[in-house]
Design a protein around this motif. Sequence first.
Motif, short mmCIF file in Angstrom:
data_model
loop_
_atom_site.label_atom_id
_atom_site.label_comp_id
_atom_site.label_asym_id
_atom_site.label_seq_id
_atom_site.Cartn_x
_atom_site.Cartn_y
_atom_site.Cartn_z
N CYS A 33 0.85 -1.19 0.00
CA CYS A 33 0.00 0.00 0.00
C CYS A 33 0.88 1.25 0.00
CB CYS A 33 -0.88 0.04 1.23
SG CYS A 33 -1.93 -1.41 1.47
N VAL A 34 0.56 2.20 -0.88
CA VAL A 34 1.29 3.46 -0.94
C VAL A 34 0.65 4.45 0.03
CG1 VAL A 34 2.20 5.27 -2.45
CG2 VAL A 34 1.55 3.06 -3.41
N GLY A 35 1.47 5.15 0.80
CA GLY A 35 0.96 6.19 1.70
C GLY A 35 0.97 7.54 1.02
N PHE A 56 5.67 2.99 1.89
CA PHE A 56 4.76 1.85 1.76
C PHE A 56 4.54 1.19 3.11
CE2 PHE A 56 6.82 2.53 -2.25
CZ PHE A 56 5.84 2.30 -3.20
N PHE A 57 3.38 0.54 3.20
CA PHE A 57 3.13 -0.41 4.29
C PHE A 57 2.45 -1.61 3.66
CE2 PHE A 57 -0.36 2.58 4.03
CZ PHE A 57 -1.48 1.77 4.03
N MET A 58 2.23 -2.65 4.42
CA MET A 58 1.66 -3.87 3.86
C MET A 58 0.46 -4.33 4.67
SD MET A 58 5.22 -5.80 2.91
CE MET A 58 4.54 -7.09 1.88
N HIS A 82 -12.42 5.30 6.11
CA HIS A 82 -12.42 4.81 4.74
C HIS A 82 -11.31 5.48 3.94
CE1 HIS A 82 -14.22 8.71 3.71
NE2 HIS A 82 -15.12 8.50 4.66
N GLU A 83 -10.65 4.71 3.08
CA GLU A 83 -9.71 5.26 2.08
C GLU A 83 -9.98 4.51 0.78
OE1 GLU A 83 -5.60 5.20 3.22
OE2 GLU A 83 -5.93 6.41 5.03
N ILE A 84 -10.57 5.19 -0.19
CA ILE A 84 -10.87 4.54 -1.48
C ILE A 84 -9.62 4.60 -2.36
CG2 ILE A 84 -11.82 6.64 -2.55
CD1 ILE A 84 -13.12 3.04 -3.02
N GLU A 85 -9.30 3.49 -3.05
CA GLU A 85 -8.04 3.44 -3.80
C GLU A 85 -8.18 2.61 -5.08
OE1 GLU A 85 -4.66 2.73 -1.30
OE2 GLU A 85 -5.51 3.97 0.30
N LEU A 86 -7.39 2.98 -6.08
CA LEU A 86 -7.19 2.12 -7.25
C LEU A 86 -6.23 1.00 -6.85
CD1 LEU A 86 -7.48 1.67 -10.42
CD2 LEU A 86 -5.29 2.90 -10.58
MN MN Z 1 -4.32 4.20 1.92
#
Ligand code: MN
Length: 233
Positions: A33-35, A56-58, A82-86
């Motif tokens: 996951c990109v921060g 990044f985190f995982m 919530h964090e909506i992401e591609l």
């Molecule tokens: Mn995020």
Amino acid sequence: MNSQLTYVFDPGPVASIPVVGIEARFPVRRIYCVGRNYAAHAREMGRDPDREAPFFFMKPADAIVPGGGAVAYPPGTADLHHEIELVVALHRGGSDISPADALDCVYGYAVGLDLTRRDLQAEAKKQGRPWDFGKSFDQSAPVTAIYPVASHGHHDSGKITLHVNGELRQQGDLSDMIWSVPDTIAYLSQYYRLEPGDLIFTGTPAGVGAVVPGDKLLGSVEGVAELNVEIVS
Ligand code: MN
């Protein structure tokens, strides 16, 4: 020889996601996951978006909730965000991948939620501790089916939005990403050997906020998919 391996207990199913248009599923290996990849979100988290390399985190592979649907409000938090992401799904990997070659690694795209125990994440930041308790919990990664590049193409622009109970909360455009999908893959591959089955959550636009049991979330990336999630107690 390997086919004769036995285990002291049943290791259970491989974490996997449906693929649109075919029966075979996409097996998930790792979730990167990109921060803070959208400038406006970096600012709302108190950061200067211009000064930072990506970080990044995982999440564990079995944090995915394929197709969304009912997601239990997790324990240990009073501030679930919530964090909506591609989401980018890789079918090819490697180390030191160049940005020019990076898109060849992409099997398809999906829409995902990076659910976050914001209170635990904030405490971890304050104490200089890892983010795992804030980010890497059970059911923290609801995700739609994967839309293969072969039939649905690549996505470097398009509206990304999240509605909660019909109200618009998050809004941005994929073209606003600080680190594009090819740049993200190239950068990450300098630190990890990427492999088929890896997912990358590419960061969230501004407007993150809390949800509670009973809330209905509708995430959307224009040209990709819609993700429906209901938070249940
Ligand atoms: Mn995020």
